[in-house]
Design an enzyme around this catalytic site. Structure first.
Site, PDB file in Angstrom:
ATOM      1  N   HIS A   1       0.796  -1.230   0.000  1.00 29.99           N
ATOM      2  CA  HIS A   1       0.000   0.000   0.000  1.00 29.99           C
ATOM      3  C   HIS A   1       0.824   1.273   0.000  1.00 29.99           C
ATOM      4  O   HIS A   1       0.277   2.360  -0.102  1.00 29.99           O
ATOM      5  CB  HIS A   1      -0.958   0.021   1.194  1.00 29.99           C
ATOM      6  CG  HIS A   1      -0.250   0.279   2.497  1.00 29.99           C
ATOM      7  ND1 HIS A   1       0.471  -0.688   3.144  1.00 29.99           N
ATOM      8  CD2 HIS A   1      -0.141   1.402   3.252  1.00 29.99           C
ATOM      9  CE1 HIS A   1       0.985  -0.187   4.257  1.00 29.99           C
ATOM     10  NE2 HIS A   1       0.640   1.071   4.341  1.00 29.99           N
TER      11      HIS A   1
HETATM   12  C1  UD1 Z   1      -1.834   5.277   6.402  1.00 33.51           C
HETATM   13  C2  UD1 Z   1      -0.486   5.651   7.039  1.00 33.51           C
HETATM   14  C3  UD1 Z   1       0.513   4.535   6.798  1.00 33.51           C
HETATM   15  C4  UD1 Z   1      -0.021   3.206   7.246  1.00 33.51           C
HETATM   16  C5  UD1 Z   1      -1.365   2.962   6.573  1.00 33.51           C
HETATM   17  C6  UD1 Z   1      -2.010   1.661   6.972  1.00 33.51           C
HETATM   18  C7  UD1 Z   1       0.019   8.055   7.041  1.00 33.51           C
HETATM   19  C8  UD1 Z   1       0.885   9.093   6.449  1.00 33.51           C
HETATM   20  N1  UD1 Z   1       0.059   6.857   6.439  1.00 33.51           N
HETATM   21  O1  UD1 Z   1      -1.630   5.185   4.992  1.00 33.51           O
HETATM   22  O2  UD1 Z   1       1.697   4.819   7.528  1.00 33.51           O
HETATM   23  O3  UD1 Z   1       0.887   2.185   6.914  1.00 33.51           O
HETATM   24  O4  UD1 Z   1      -2.249   4.032   6.931  1.00 33.51           O
HETATM   25  O5  UD1 Z   1      -3.190   1.460   6.223  1.00 33.51           O
HETATM   26  O6  UD1 Z   1      -0.653   8.317   8.020  1.00 33.51           O
HETATM   27  N2  UD1 Z   1      -9.078   5.030   2.271  1.00 33.51           N
HETATM   28  C9  UD1 Z   1     -10.289   4.408   2.216  1.00 33.51           C
HETATM   29  N3  UD1 Z   1     -10.863   4.021   3.395  1.00 33.51           N
HETATM   30  C10 UD1 Z   1     -10.269   4.234   4.596  1.00 33.51           C
HETATM   31  C11 UD1 Z   1      -9.033   4.890   4.638  1.00 33.51           C
HETATM   32  C12 UD1 Z   1      -8.441   5.286   3.475  1.00 33.51           C
HETATM   33  O7  UD1 Z   1     -10.857   4.171   1.167  1.00 33.51           O
HETATM   34  O8  UD1 Z   1     -10.843   3.841   5.642  1.00 33.51           O
HETATM   35  C13 UD1 Z   1      -8.415   5.405   0.995  1.00 33.51           C
HETATM   36  C14 UD1 Z   1      -8.665   6.824   0.566  1.00 33.51           C
HETATM   37  O9  UD1 Z   1      -8.718   6.849  -0.816  1.00 33.51           O
HETATM   38  C15 UD1 Z   1      -7.404   7.534   1.034  1.00 33.51           C
HETATM   39  C16 UD1 Z   1      -6.355   6.453   0.834  1.00 33.51           C
HETATM   40  O10 UD1 Z   1      -7.017   5.230   1.156  1.00 33.51           O
HETATM   41  O11 UD1 Z   1      -7.163   8.682   0.321  1.00 33.51           O
HETATM   42  C17 UD1 Z   1      -5.151   6.591   1.718  1.00 33.51           C
HETATM   43  O12 UD1 Z   1      -5.529   6.696   3.098  1.00 33.51           O
HETATM   44  P1  UD1 Z   1      -4.591   7.490   4.142  1.00 33.51           P
HETATM   45  O13 UD1 Z   1      -5.131   7.377   5.515  1.00 33.51           O
HETATM   46  O14 UD1 Z   1      -4.312   8.854   3.623  1.00 33.51           O
HETATM   47  O15 UD1 Z   1      -3.216   6.722   4.041  1.00 33.51           O
HETATM   48  P2  UD1 Z   1      -2.857   5.162   3.979  1.00 33.51           P
HETATM   49  O16 UD1 Z   1      -2.300   4.885   2.635  1.00 33.51           O
HETATM   50  O17 UD1 Z   1      -3.942   4.292   4.489  1.00 33.51           O
END
Ligand code: UD1
Length: 358
Positions: free
Chosen positions: A204
């Protein structure tokens, strides 16, 4: 004493659960704040359920956004909560945006912050998590480290020794507690994937999934590996979007794409996998504890003890090497590894003792 915990993203929950329960056993008043950074049921609710965590007292509902927008929203929404609740300590976990946002708010309000999983460094400032770790540790009052490299990194950065306390790996507390539950669910997971022998994959990190060429090469390598051992791949929402853009929606015989799993179900698959391929931080540690070979698709790691003592090997983006290392594992040629000291299921007890007894 009143302790307020801030959690927000999937990797926070298994670290906070044991601390919440160790402090509850000692009668400490606690408030649990969920920032809402992760909000899908399979990225958040199912973890609360599997880890027997109390419902959050407050949800800031920030949701997704750019790093700046997400961090700023958490800070703006948390500040009035801290002014109202007036906790004696705020606990923050790991290295996600929720961690650094909460730590900065506390520092400005002069509320004491404890950072669980302090001191880890990859040395790679292109990773947002590295920035989160550096800043959080600079403003934290109590730095609770999982391993000696954490202490050494903090001392090098000028953190006074009296703020540093090595407590071990709190994430392993959850693993130790829930491994029996994972074993009970193994049969169900086995029939769900329909496989006895499989490689387990998670990907991811933006550096692996955001560039379509890099992601395409990675998927091709995984499909090749699927010729020797079927690959089970629970897909993170970020990766799912990117795979859709690549035109890959369906599983193939060699590559079984499934929805993200809850904590106990994922642990069951991890414990029974032939090998794990990942770019996660926590999974490098869990596989070291479980003694399962782990190939990490990153150039560096903030958890070097998993390489020096454990079962982890850094592969970077060298997919030729990935194929070779998988073959070596399949031939039974892999380091056994050892469990690092203080990865024993009692880290949260040590945290509670330090907080209450000084
Ligand atoms: C975040 C953490 C990362 C961790 C990961 C575990 C930061 C900078 N990164 O990254 O260190 O390893 O979590 O998962 O804090 N989204 C959904 N549903 C959700 C959450 C996210 O669809 O419940 C999608 C959205 O499109 C979002 C993308 O995932 O924009 C990324 O989510 P985000 O929380 O920004 O970062 P992660 O890649 O999950």
């Amino acid at each position: 004493m009143h302790v307020l915990h801030v959690v927000g993203a999937r990797p926070n929950f298994m670290k906070a659960a044991p601390v919440l329960s160790a402090l509850a056993r000692r009668g400490v008043r606690q408030t649990l704040v969920h920032t809402g950074q992760h909000y899908d049921a399979n990225m958040s609710d199912v973890f609360f359920e599997h880890l027997d965590m109390p419902e959050p007292d407050i949800n800031l509902d920030v949701g997704s956004g750019s790093h700046a927008a997400q961090t700023a929203q958490i800070m703006m929404r948390l500040e009035p909560v801290l002014l109202r609740e007036k906790p004696d300590w705020v606990f923050v976990y790991g290295d996600v945006n929720s961690t650094v946002a909460a730590a900065l708010v506390c520092a400005k309000l002069l509320v004491r912050v404890a950072h669980v999983e302090a001191g880890l460094r990859s040395g790679d400032r292109t990773m947002p998590e590295e920035i989160n770790r550096l800043l959080t540790d600079q403003v934290a009052d109590l730095l609770l480290t999982p391993s000696p490299d954490g202490d050494a990194n903090l001392m090098r950065e000028g953190i006074p020794q009296e703020r540093i306390c090595r407590v071990g790996n709190v994430m392993i507390d959850s693993l130790v507690r829930l491994l029996p539950a994972a074993e009970e669910r193994w049969e169900a997971q086995r029939s769900r994937v329909g496989l006895d022998r499989f490689a387990l994959v998670t990907l991811h990190r933006p550096s692996n999934v955001d560039d379509p060429h890099v992601l395409g090469d990675g998927i091709e390598a995984l499909a090749d590996i699927g010729d020797s051992v079927p690959v089970v791949f629970p897909v993170h929402p970020r990766t799912r979007e990117r795979l859709r853009a690549l035109g890959l929606r369906e599983s193939t015989a060699r590559l079984r794409l499934i929805e993200p799993l809850g904590y106990v179900d994922f642990l069951a698959l991890q414990a029974h996998a032939v090998l794990v391929i990942t770019d996660s931080g926590g999974i490098q540690e869990e596989t070291t504890y479980l003694g399962i070979p782990c190939l990490t698709l990153r150039e560096n790691t903030e958890r070097p003890i998993t390489v020096s003592m454990g079962t982890n090997v850094l592969i970077g983006r060298d997919f030729v090497r990935l194929r070779t290392e998988v073959r070596r594992i399949m031939d039974g040629q892999w380091k056994c590894g050892q469990r690092p000291p203080l990865w024993d299921g009692r880290a949260a007890e040590r945290i509670a003792a330090r907080l209450l007894n000084g």
